[in-house]
Design a protein around this motif. Structure first.
Motif, PDB file in Angstrom:
ATOM      1  N   VAL A  93       0.869  -1.179   0.000  1.00  0.00           N
ATOM      2  CA  VAL A  93       0.000   0.000   0.000  1.00  0.00           C
ATOM      3  C   VAL A  93       0.903   1.225   0.000  1.00  0.00           C
ATOM      4  O   VAL A  93       1.526   1.538   1.012  1.00  0.00           O
ATOM      5  CB  VAL A  93      -0.934   0.022   1.228  1.00  0.00           C
ATOM      6  CG1 VAL A  93      -1.899   1.195   1.134  1.00  0.00           C
ATOM      7  CG2 VAL A  93      -1.706  -1.285   1.340  1.00  0.00           C
ATOM      8  N   GLU A  94       0.970   1.906  -1.120  1.00  0.00           N
ATOM      9  CA  GLU A  94       1.897   3.021  -1.266  1.00  0.00           C
ATOM     10  C   GLU A  94       1.432   4.277  -0.551  1.00  0.00           C
ATOM     11  O   GLU A  94       2.250   5.102  -0.145  1.00  0.00           O
ATOM     12  CB  GLU A  94       2.108   3.322  -2.749  1.00  0.00           C
ATOM     13  CG  GLU A  94       2.677   2.129  -3.521  1.00  0.00           C
ATOM     14  CD  GLU A  94       2.662   2.345  -5.023  1.00  0.00           C
ATOM     15  OE1 GLU A  94       2.294   3.470  -5.437  1.00  0.00           O
ATOM     16  OE2 GLU A  94       3.012   1.414  -5.759  1.00  0.00           O
ATOM     17  N   ILE A 111      -2.428   6.233  10.075  1.00  0.00           N
ATOM     18  CA  ILE A 111      -2.141   7.633   9.745  1.00  0.00           C
ATOM     19  C   ILE A 111      -2.022   8.466  11.015  1.00  0.00           C
ATOM     20  O   ILE A 111      -1.145   9.335  11.125  1.00  0.00           O
ATOM     21  CB  ILE A 111      -3.237   8.193   8.813  1.00  0.00           C
ATOM     22  CG1 ILE A 111      -3.157   7.495   7.443  1.00  0.00           C
ATOM     23  CG2 ILE A 111      -3.095   9.701   8.643  1.00  0.00           C
ATOM     24  CD1 ILE A 111      -4.334   7.778   6.537  1.00  0.00           C
ATOM     25  N   GLN A 112      -2.888   8.188  11.984  1.00  0.00           N
ATOM     26  CA  GLN A 112      -2.797   8.866  13.279  1.00  0.00           C
ATOM     27  C   GLN A 112      -1.432   8.639  13.923  1.00  0.00           C
ATOM     28  O   GLN A 112      -0.870   9.535  14.559  1.00  0.00           O
ATOM     29  CB  GLN A 112      -3.886   8.350  14.225  1.00  0.00           C
ATOM     30  CG  GLN A 112      -5.120   9.222  14.297  1.00  0.00           C
ATOM     31  CD  GLN A 112      -6.007   8.801  15.468  1.00  0.00           C
ATOM     32  OE1 GLN A 112      -5.968   7.668  15.950  1.00  0.00           O
ATOM     33  NE2 GLN A 112      -6.822   9.720  15.941  1.00  0.00           N
ATOM     34  N   ASP A 113      -0.900   7.444  13.754  1.00  0.00           N
ATOM     35  CA  ASP A 113       0.399   7.089  14.332  1.00  0.00           C
ATOM     36  C   ASP A 113       1.574   7.569  13.482  1.00  0.00           C
ATOM     37  O   ASP A 113       2.731   7.322  13.833  1.00  0.00           O
ATOM     38  CB  ASP A 113       0.495   5.567  14.518  1.00  0.00           C
ATOM     39  CG  ASP A 113      -0.358   5.067  15.674  1.00  0.00           C
ATOM     40  OD1 ASP A 113      -0.809   5.908  16.476  1.00  0.00           O
ATOM     41  OD2 ASP A 113      -0.571   3.854  15.771  1.00  0.00           O
ATOM     42  N   HIS A 116       2.140   6.299   6.601  1.00  0.00           N
ATOM     43  CA  HIS A 116       1.335   6.546   5.401  1.00  0.00           C
ATOM     44  C   HIS A 116       1.482   5.470   4.336  1.00  0.00           C
ATOM     45  O   HIS A 116       0.777   5.502   3.328  1.00  0.00           O
ATOM     46  CB  HIS A 116       1.692   7.915   4.817  1.00  0.00           C
ATOM     47  CG  HIS A 116       1.209   9.058   5.641  1.00  0.00           C
ATOM     48  ND1 HIS A 116       1.849   9.474   6.799  1.00  0.00           N
ATOM     49  CD2 HIS A 116       0.122   9.869   5.522  1.00  0.00           C
ATOM     50  CE1 HIS A 116       1.202  10.494   7.330  1.00  0.00           C
ATOM     51  NE2 HIS A 116       0.149  10.748   6.578  1.00  0.00           N
ATOM     52  N   ALA A 117       2.403   4.546   4.540  1.00  0.00           N
ATOM     53  CA  ALA A 117       2.571   3.446   3.582  1.00  0.00           C
ATOM     54  C   ALA A 117       2.922   2.181   4.350  1.00  0.00           C
ATOM     55  O   ALA A 117       3.514   2.240   5.431  1.00  0.00           O
ATOM     56  CB  ALA A 117       3.663   3.774   2.563  1.00  0.00           C
ATOM     57  N   VAL A 118       2.539   1.041   3.785  1.00  0.00           N
ATOM     58  CA  VAL A 118       2.813  -0.228   4.454  1.00  0.00           C
ATOM     59  C   VAL A 118       3.023  -1.323   3.421  1.00  0.00           C
ATOM     60  O   VAL A 118       2.408  -1.316   2.352  1.00  0.00           O
ATOM     61  CB  VAL A 118       1.649  -0.609   5.416  1.00  0.00           C
ATOM     62  CG1 VAL A 118       0.354  -0.727   4.656  1.00  0.00           C
ATOM     63  CG2 VAL A 118       1.952  -1.906   6.154  1.00  0.00           C
ATOM     64  N   PHE A 136       6.394  -0.558   7.857  1.00  0.00           N
ATOM     65  CA  PHE A 136       5.689   0.723   7.851  1.00  0.00           C
ATOM     66  C   PHE A 136       6.614   1.865   7.447  1.00  0.00           C
ATOM     67  O   PHE A 136       7.781   1.908   7.856  1.00  0.00           O
ATOM     68  CB  PHE A 136       5.126   1.026   9.242  1.00  0.00           C
ATOM     69  CG  PHE A 136       4.128   0.022   9.733  1.00  0.00           C
ATOM     70  CD1 PHE A 136       2.797   0.101   9.349  1.00  0.00           C
ATOM     71  CD2 PHE A 136       4.520  -1.001  10.590  1.00  0.00           C
ATOM     72  CE1 PHE A 136       1.872  -0.823   9.807  1.00  0.00           C
ATOM     73  CE2 PHE A 136       3.604  -1.930  11.049  1.00  0.00           C
ATOM     74  CZ  PHE A 136       2.273  -1.843  10.655  1.00  0.00           C
ATOM     75  N   SER A 137       6.082   2.813   6.667  1.00  0.00           N
ATOM     76  CA  SER A 137       6.839   3.998   6.255  1.00  0.00           C
ATOM     77  C   SER A 137       6.083   5.255   6.682  1.00  0.00           C
ATOM     78  O   SER A 137       4.852   5.312   6.568  1.00  0.00           O
ATOM     79  CB  SER A 137       7.048   4.012   4.741  1.00  0.00           C
ATOM     80  OG  SER A 137       7.776   2.877   4.325  1.00  0.00           O
ATOM     81  N   ALA A 138       6.833   6.243   7.124  1.00  0.00           N
ATOM     82  CA  ALA A 138       6.222   7.494   7.577  1.00  0.00           C
ATOM     83  C   ALA A 138       5.726   8.340   6.414  1.00  0.00           C
ATOM     84  O   ALA A 138       4.830   9.167   6.582  1.00  0.00           O
ATOM     85  CB  ALA A 138       7.221   8.285   8.416  1.00  0.00           C
ATOM     86  N   THR A 139       6.294   8.142   5.245  1.00  0.00           N
ATOM     87  CA  THR A 139       5.887   8.906   4.074  1.00  0.00           C
ATOM     88  C   THR A 139       5.286   7.984   3.027  1.00  0.00           C
ATOM     89  O   THR A 139       5.649   6.810   2.929  1.00  0.00           O
ATOM     90  CB  THR A 139       7.095   9.637   3.447  1.00  0.00           C
ATOM     91  OG1 THR A 139       8.110   8.687   3.113  1.00  0.00           O
ATOM     92  CG2 THR A 139       7.672  10.651   4.437  1.00  0.00           C
ATOM     93  N   ALA A 140       4.359   8.519   2.250  1.00  0.00           N
ATOM     94  CA  ALA A 140       3.787   7.748   1.151  1.00  0.00           C
ATOM     95  C   ALA A 140       4.883   7.528   0.114  1.00  0.00           C
ATOM     96  O   ALA A 140       5.465   8.480  -0.394  1.00  0.00           O
ATOM     97  CB  ALA A 140       2.614   8.506   0.533  1.00  0.00           C
TER      98      ALA A 140
END
Length: 244
Positions: A93-94, A111-113, A116-118, A136-140
Motif C-alpha cells: 500500500v503506497e 495515519i494517526q500514528d 502513510h505506507a505499508v 511501515f513507512s512514515a511517508t507515502a
C-alpha cells in the motif's frame, strides 16, 4: 544495493547463527524486525504469528507504538498484514490516504500514528503460512523491488527458524512450541512494564534495557524477563540501573 551488501550479509549471518538448538524465537524475531528498519527504506516493522487455534498475535515489533498498531489490526480483523497471511502474497500500500475505505479503521489508526505506507510480507514456506511481516513507512512511497526482495528473504529466514524442526517433530509439538513463544511474549511485556515503572522509563527504553542486560550477561531474553516478573534478587542491578 551495493552500499548495503556488507550489512545485509552480516544480518543474514547473524540470523543464521541464531538457528541453533534451543534458540530464542523471540530474540530471532526481534532481530529480524530491527534488521528490516536498519536495512530497508522503512521506519518501523512488526511480526504477527498465527497462534494455534487462536488467530494472529504480535510476536515482535520495533516500538511500542508499532506493537499497539499491530494489535489494533488483529482486533479489527482487517488490514494488509492479515491479507498477506490469508493469501500468502505481498500486500503493498503506497499511500493509505488514497484508498481509506479499503481498511478504514486500520488506515485511520496508522495515519494517526504517523504511517502513510505499508508493505506486508507473508511468513510462508511453500503452501504453509504461519504469519506475516509488516513494514511501515512514515511517508507515502513506493518500496523498491530490491527492498521487497530483501524483506521477503528476511521473512523467509524467520519462517525457516520457526519451522526448522517440523521434519523431526510432530505437528502438535510445533504448535506447543509456537504457543510457548507467544506466552513468553506476554512475560516480556510484563517485564517491560515492571522495569518501566521501577525506573521511570518509557516502554521502548525498558525493552532496550532488558535486551542490553541479557546480551551483556550472556543470558536469554526470555529468562531475564521471567526473572524480573518473578522478582528474582539477582535482577536488582537491572531494576536499579546499576548493572548497565
Amino acid at each position: 544495493m551495493m552500499e548495503r551488501e556488507g550489512p545485509l550479509v552480516k544480518a543474514f549471518v547473524e540470523l543464521a547463527d541464531t538457528l541453533v538448538a534451543d534458540y530464542d524465537l523471540i530474540e530471532l524475531a526481534q532481530r529480524l524486525v530491527d534488521d528490516c528498519v536498519r536495512l530497508l527504506a522503512v521506519d518501523a516493522a512488526g511480526i504477527l504469528l498465527a497462534a494455534p487455534g487462536d488467530g494472529l498475535q504480535v510476536l515482535a515489533s520495533t516500538s511500542e507504538q508499532t506493537r499497539l498498531l499491530e494489535l489494533f489490526q488483529v482486533q479489527s480483523e482487517a488490514g494488509p498484514c492479515l491479507l498477506a497471511f490469508q493469501t500468502g502474497v505481498v500486500v503493498l500500500v503506497e499511500d493509505l490516504t488514497v484508498e481509506p475505505d479499503r481498511w478504514p479503521a486500520f488506515a485511520h489508526r496508522a495515519i494517526q500514528d504517523g504511517f502513510h505506507a505499508v508493505c506486508a510480507l507473508p511468513l510462508r514456506l511453500r503452501d504453509e503460512r504461519i504469519g506475516a511481516l509488516n513494514l511501515f513507512s512514515a511517508t507515502a512511497s513506493v518500496l523498491s523491488p530490491e527492498d521487497i526482495l530483501v524483506g521477503q528473504a528476511l521473512a523467509d529466514v524467520a519462517t525457516i527458524g520457526i519451522l526448522h524442526q517440523r521434519a523431526a517433530t510432530r505437528s502438535e509439538t510445533i504448535n506447543r512450541q509456537l504457543q510457548t513463544a507467544l506466552n513468553t511474549r506476554v512475560i516480556i511485556e510484563q517485564a517491560k512494564g515492571i522495569l518501566a515503572e521501577r525506573r521511570g522509563l518509557d516502554m521502548d527504553k525498558a525493552f532496550g534495557q532488558l535486551r542490553a542486560y541479557a546480551r551483556t550477561n550472556n543470558l536469554r531474553l526470555t529468562d531475564v524477563a521471567r526473572a524480573v516478573v518473578e522478582g528474582a534478587t539477582d535482577m536488582a542491578p537491572l531494576l536499579d540501573g546499576s548493572g548497565l
